[in-house]
Each structure stands twice: as C-alpha cells, then as structure tokens.
Write an enzyme that holds these catalytic residues in place. Structure first.
Site, short mmCIF file in Angstrom:
data_model
loop_
_atom_site.label_atom_id
_atom_site.label_comp_id
_atom_site.label_asym_id
_atom_site.label_seq_id
_atom_site.Cartn_x
_atom_site.Cartn_y
_atom_site.Cartn_z
N ASN A 159 0.84 -1.19 0.00
CA ASN A 159 0.00 0.00 0.00
C ASN A 159 0.88 1.25 0.00
OD1 ASN A 159 0.59 0.80 2.84
ND2 ASN A 159 -0.44 -1.13 3.29
N HIS A 160 0.26 2.41 0.03
CA HIS A 160 0.99 3.67 -0.15
C HIS A 160 1.61 4.23 1.12
CE1 HIS A 160 0.15 4.16 -4.34
NE2 HIS A 160 -1.14 3.99 -4.15
#
Ligand code: CTP
Length: 402
Positions: A212-213
């Site tokens: 994920n970011h």
C-alpha cells in the site's frame, strides 16, 4: 517556534578534516533557533577559519584561553551553555580531555562545565579509533559522564574505504543527539517504546508483491519524538520511503507475519506500543515459485487474511503497557475508529480520514485522538512531527496515571 529557540550551544571544534561538517552543524543549529558559541582549538584553525563560524552563527568566535578582555571566557562560556558539543573530537582532544588538561580554551571550559551535558563526537581514522589507548580514553570520558557518540563506518577523508568506524556522524544525527540532551526529563525518559511504521509487502511471485501507499513518515516521526524525549525506542519498519531516524533501534521487516514476529519480540518489557504501520490485511493465498507468465488469461487472485498484529500479540504485552492504534478511514471516521479501539483493546486510537494533505505520503496530518476514557480530541492539520508530539503527550499522561 523553532525547535532550538531559547537554547544555547557551546560548539567546540578541534583539528580534524571533518571540521567542515561542523560549519554545517553550526548553521543548522542557528537556523533552528539556537545561540551557538563556537570555540576553535589552535589546530582547528588550520582546517576552518573563525570568520566562517562567525558568519554562520552571527556571534563572535572564541579561540584564546589567555587574551586581554577575555580572561574568564572559560568560565563564562560553559556556564551560559545548555549543552556543550565537541565535533569533531580528534584522538588528541579526547586524550587531553580524558587527562583533565586545561591548556586551551576548550579543555578549560570543559572543566568549568559543572552539570552542563557534554556531547563528544569523535572523528578519526578507523585504526586510530580502534587503538587501545583511544578506547581507554573514550571509556574514561564516559565514566566522567560525557556522552560519546560512536563514529560512523564509511569512506574516510583519506579516501580509503574505512574498514571500521571512525567517520564523524552527519550533522543531522548530531543535531538529533543535541535535541535529546536538551529535553527535560519526563515520564517517557528511560521507558521502552515500540513503534511500527510503513507498509508491509506480500509476495505474489518472486518479482511481484501487494502493498500500500504508506510511507512510514508518521511512524518515523513518532519514533524520533519518543527517542528525543529520552525513551529507549525500537522501530519495527516495513520498507520505508523515508530515511531511518537517528536513535531508535530498527528491526527491518517485509511481510505482515514478519512484522507480527518482530513486534512480539520487541514487546518484551515494553511500556508503550504504537502501531502506526499499515500492515497488509490480505496476502495472495499461494506464492508462485516462478514468475507468473502472461499466458492467455489474467491469473485468478485468491487471497487469504494476514495476522492482525494488535490482536495476535496481545498476550506478549506486559500489564499496563500503553497501546496506541491508528485508523485510516474513508467514511464514518469516529464510529469506525471507536469500534477498532474497543475490538483491539487500545488505550488510544488516532483516526484520520484519507484526504488531501493527510494520511499516506504527506508531511502533514489531520487526526482525531479517541481515548478509552471516551475522550475525543480533534487536532488541526499540522506537520506529522507536531502530531507525533501531541500523541506522545497523551501517552505520557496515561503512563503518568498508571
Ligand atoms: N493493524 C494490525 N495488524 C494488521 C492490520 C492493522 O495490527 N494486520 C493495526 C494497524 O497498525 C492500526 C490498527 O490495526 O494501528 C488499525 O488498522 P486498520 O487497517 O485501520 O484496521 P483494520 O483492523 O485492518 O480494519 P479495516 O482495514 O477493515 O478498516
């Protein structure tokens, strides 16, 4: 407010090649609000000029023990300081300080320092640093109560790749140590704090992963701030998009299961756990042994749950351990966060809505802190560094009451 406003630093510079880095340190501290008084030794002046430091600090530079009008500088300068830093500290300076010499302004100032903390930042060839005489002198300085940093390993000025430590730490690292020494003692001093940060990665095949970011900025800000406040900090870090902080011990992990194992290990004896990481909640059910080829159809992706770290490590927490979770939500922020706080038995949950300027990757965050006691504190949009301090103030309050 700048971080060093109101603080006075006495910066001693001795004659090593790394003296050029001390100019950057003097500037950095000055820009951050400190009043920096620089003392140069005779040999330091062979490497850098007093004018450089005078221009960078906007203050006179001192280099004479015995000079008309300056007879008491060696008493006045250390008394006015909140911290004394010697960077670089050569092998010769370390020997003279260990012997209690007072034949120049810097060594005499150290003897007159009273209880002002002293930070010594060695810099020398790796073979000199390894010499038993230097080891003994450093040991003596530590017995006296001076904080002596370990030098870095890496390229030395002689352009030999140093095989061992000797290189002066970077100004940013020295600055972090100064900030820690300037911090007044608090309930977090000496406490063991575990912080998780960043994403985790779940492999799909040998060359691909799901993630994920999360950048790790919020977790790194928390780990740095807790360390600055005197805590003994372990940072359990997934692959981060930011630099590792000075101070905390770092445990590197890749998958959510790795992170769960590392958190469990770090929890032994811990007073605080802050789960700022965004561990992957799902992983591919199967990890292909070879790279998945394109073929005729896209491969189906069967997923499995990963471990919930907060839940799975509950038995490893000692009673009274303060536990803080995060909740990044896109809707019904408070309701969802409150449900997580209860389900995961947290003391605090830091909730934020995914929005412009807050959450993954940004330098700023807008959070609401929900407490087990029912409290709700909405904080304005501010830097993650300030958010970290606000969270730690709450943690300190809970620790104080236990
Ligand atoms: N967390 C955890 N283990 C996981 C996932 C999350 O310990 N496998 C922690 C996070 O570090 C955070 C808290 O649990 O402190 C809440 O994470 P979040 O992803 O918001 O909650 P989830 O329980 O995963 O719920 P959902 O994804 O459904 O919102």
């Amino acid at each position: 407010m700048r971080p060093f406003d109101g603080h006075r630093v006495l910066l001693g510079v001795t004659g090593g090649i790394a003296a050029y880095k001390s100019a950057a340190l003097a500037r950095d501290l000055t820009v951050a609000g400190a009043e920096v008084d620089v003392v140069l030794t005779r040999s330091a002046r062979e490497f850098v000029g007093a004018i450089t430091f005078e221009a960078l600090t906007s203050r006179p530079v001192h280099d004479q023990l015995i000079a008309t009008g300056h007879a008491l500088d060696h008493i006045r300068l250390p008394r006015a300081a909140h911290v004394i830093v010697v960077a670089p500290a050569t092998a010769d300076f370390i020997a003279r300080a260990a012997a209690g010499r007072a034949d120049d302004l810097l060594t005499a100032s150290l003897l007159a320092a009273g209880d002002v903390p002293v930070l010594v930042v060695p810099s020398m060839n790796d073979r000199m640093w390894a010499h038993p005489q230097v080891r003994a002198n450093v040991q003596r300085l530590r017995e006296i109560g001076y904080h002596v940093l370990e030098p870095d390993t890496g390229a030395l000025a002689s352009r030999e790749e140093g095989s061992g430590p000797g290189r002066m730490p970077e100004p940013s690292a020295i600055r972090a140590h100064i900030a820690r020494l300037l911090e007044p003692a608090s309930v977090l001093t000496g406490k063991r704090v575990v912080v998780s940060a960043g994403p985790t990665r779940e492999a799909l095949d040998p060359v691909r992963f799901l993630s994920n970011h999360s950048s790790g900025k919020m977790g790194v800000a928390l780990a740095s701030a807790a360390w600055r406040r005197g805590a003994d900090v372990t940072l359990v870090a997934g692959p981060l998009a930011v630099e590792f902080p000075t101070g905390p011990r770092v445990m590197h992990v890749e998958t959510t299961q790795d992170m769960a194992d590392a958190v469990r290990q770090a929890l032994a004896g811990a007073d605080v756990l802050i789960m700022a990481a965004a561990p992957a909640d799902f992983r591919p059910d199967q990890v292909a042994a070879q790279k998945i080829k394109k073929g005729d159809a896209a491969p189906p992706l069967a997923m499995a749950f990963t471990t919930d770290i907060l839940q799975a490590t509950r038995d490893a927490r000692r009673p009274g351990c303060v536990v803080v979770g995060f909740a990044l939500e896109t809707e019904q922020v408070e309701a969802h966060a409150r449900a997580k706080l209860e389900k995961k038995e947290l003391d605090l949950i830091v909730a934020n809505r995914a929005e412009e300027g807050a959450g993954f990757g940004f330098d700023t965050n807008r959070v609401t802190i929900l407490g087990r006691d029912g409290s709700i504190t909405e904080l304005p949009l501010q830097s993650k560094v300030d958010v970290a301090d606000a969270i730690l103030d709450r943690v300190a309050g809970i620790l104080d009451g236990r």
